[in-house]
Enzyme design. Structure first.
Site, PDB file in Angstrom:
ATOM      1  N   LYS A 100       0.824  -1.208   0.000  1.00 26.39           N
ATOM      2  CA  LYS A 100       0.000   0.000   0.000  1.00 26.39           C
ATOM      3  C   LYS A 100       0.860   1.261   0.000  1.00 26.39           C
ATOM      4  O   LYS A 100       1.949   1.284   0.594  1.00 26.39           O
ATOM      5  CB  LYS A 100      -0.907  -0.044   1.227  1.00 26.39           C
ATOM      6  N   SER A 175      -9.436   2.322   2.891  1.00 30.28           N
ATOM      7  CA  SER A 175      -8.458   2.980   2.043  1.00 30.28           C
ATOM      8  C   SER A 175      -7.577   2.004   1.261  1.00 30.28           C
ATOM      9  O   SER A 175      -6.812   2.415   0.404  1.00 30.28           O
ATOM     10  CB  SER A 175      -7.563   3.875   2.900  1.00 30.28           C
ATOM     11  N   SER A 199     -10.382  -0.120   6.807  1.00 32.37           N
ATOM     12  CA  SER A 199      -9.670   0.083   5.545  1.00 32.37           C
ATOM     13  C   SER A 199      -9.114  -1.182   4.914  1.00 32.37           C
ATOM     14  O   SER A 199      -8.690  -1.154   3.758  1.00 32.37           O
ATOM     15  CB  SER A 199      -8.539   1.097   5.726  1.00 32.37           C
TER      16      SER A 199
END
Length: 488
Positions: A100, A175, A199
């Protein structure tokens, strides 16, 4: 309670003759096995996944940076190691994964979706990246995020929007939206994610993959480019693996958890417990205060409960302690910290959506002074005691990920009342994050063409208890796959 036979995730490896012809369709456990016995090379694996990326990523936009020369050199070195010192191969040797954008990979920009950070080049790897590399994984790309990794919708001014492979008008989640899409569609075998309010779990839910939010402290979380971490991140934010199967999530978990003294919040907690596979009592939560649980999610919860009951678990409908109060504590702590810098940073961006989303979140949260912040910390302690008692009676809680089906883009950009309703719908994720509990999102197939899933929550550091239960649900439902996605 009686102890069950080992579930399928303990017997996960398959022979080469039973695997799909396309390597990118293989699970991480199968890649690791076939690389180890040298039926396929790490370079062959990498090139297969890169071809898949070339085929679908231009439309989906899940992977927004990939250093192909570095990945190829990593694969070549991995093949040399297998020939010269095979005993040194790690459990993820040659397995392609994405990392990420909000953690550090040495030599790359940790943008976190913010144009102001485009030149923030990491001088060293984050703790979790060190652990994944040590396990032999090959980082083949960086997955997209919303700015500051602080929306349930993945889009930002630097890289644009990440599309959901099931329907482009529905959020890819956030996210860790890029992570979920990349693994769902076969662009990687494993994906790294982070979770402070869902997330990992929400993107896993809307894309039809498995996503494990670990207990904070389980996976070391030091990031060289990040300064001081406020209490909310220390106590509520967690990292974890995302994959298309429970077996792969387990493999990723084992690789991520090694120690790193740079993170003072890392806990040397054992992963395995004698009763991980025991058929314990499960609290079925199909009513959530302040929210309406949709019919398709209630059906998924009932089917998951049936799968667990068939495996020997005892299911009882129950109401966890004070979910709304847990959300209030999360807001009082995290949004107070957000007001110390993130809001002004968002206001400086040319991105009206992130401004609107963060301000909407802030407007729904109580404005507290120092005394209010401290009292919120104390209330969190009281709530956790209540949950400890509840989890003593019900070691597993089965509840929604979200009370709503996957949402259309912009569902967080409406009125304040609409944002309050969205927060209430997401409260099963927010409340459990507020208390620092681990949770896993398990896919349950499709409803009207979109993924639907359920969440399992357990006590701190009982991730294997969750994975064992999730494996029985997976075995019954067969999972959800976006591997057949093809770009227009």
């Amino acid at each position: 309670m009686s102890t069950m036979h080992d579930p399928r995730w303990l017997q996960a490896e398959r022979s080469a003759s039973t695997l799909p012809s396309e390597i990118w369709r293989w699970r991480a456990v199968d890649i690791a096995t076939q690389v180890r016995v040298r039926s396929v090379s790490c370079v062959e694996v990498l090139k297969a996944f890169q071809r898949r990326i070339d085929s679908v990523n231009p439309q989906l936009n899940a992977i927004v940076h990939d250093d192909r020369e570095r990945a190829l050199e990593t694969a070549r070195r991995a093949d040399v190691l297998l020939r010269s010192a095979p005993h040194e191969a790690g459990i993820l040797h040659g397995v392609p994964l994405t990392v990420k954008l909000n953690v550090d990979v040495a030599g790359e920009a940790t943008t976190n979706g913010n144009p102001a950070y485009a030149d923030r080049i990491a001088e060293a790897d984050s703790s979790v990246v060190v652990n994944l590399r040590s396990a032999g994984a090959n980082i083949i790309g960086r997955s997209n995020v919303p700015p500051f990794s602080f929306r349930w919708f993945t889009e930002n001014p630097l890289y644009g929007r990440t599309l959901n492979p099931w329907r482009a008008d529905i959020t890819s989640g956030g996210s860790s939206g890029g992570a979920a899409v990349s693994v769902a569609t076969g662009m990687c075998a494993l994906a790294h994610g982070t979770d402070i309010a869902g997330s990992i779990r929400y993107p896993a839910y809307v894309n039809g993959v498995v996503g494990l939010r670990t207990t904070p402290g389980r996976v070391p979380a030091y990031h060289p480019t990040v300064g001081q971490r406020f209490f909310g991140h220390q106590a509520m934010s967690a990292q974890g693996p995302m994959a298309r199967s429970v077996a792969d999530v387990l493999l990723g978990l084992r690789a991520m958890t090694a120690a790193d003294t740079r993170d003072p919040t890392w806990v040397d907690a054992r992963l395995e417990h004698a009763d991980d596979l025991s058929a314990v009592k499960v609290a079925l939560v199909d009513e959530v205060p302040g929210a309406t649980v949709s019919a398709e999610i209630k059906t998924a919860l009932r089917e998951a409960a049936d799968a667990l009951a068939e495996a020997g678990y005892l299911i009882e409908r129950a109401h966890p302690p004070e979910i709304e109060q847990c959300v209030d504590v999360w807001q009082s702590i995290v949004m107070t910290e957000v007001r110390l810098g993130m809001i002004s940073a968002a206001d400086s961006m040319e991105d009206p959506d992130i401004k609107r989303s963060i301000h909407n979140m802030a407007d729904c949260a109580p404005i507290v002074d120092l005394e209010g912040y401290v009292r919120a910390l104390a209330r969190r302690d009281e709530l956790r005691r209540k949950w400890n008692k509840f989890l003593g009676r019900y070691p597993i809680v089965l509840l929604p990920v979200s009370c709503r089906p996957p949402q259309p883009w912009g569902a967080d950009l409406g009125t304040i009342e609409e944002m309050r309703e969205l927060i209430a719908a997401q409260s099963p994720m927010i409340a459990t994050a507020a208390l620092g509990l681990p949770g896993i999102s398990v896919p349950m197939g499709l409803s009207v063409g979109l993924p639907v899933g359920v969440q399992l929550v357990a006590d701190s550091f009982r991730e294997l208890r969750l994975l064992a239960a999730a494996s029985f649900i997976e075995r019954d439902k067969g999972g959800t796959s976006a591997l057949d996605y093809e770009a227009d």
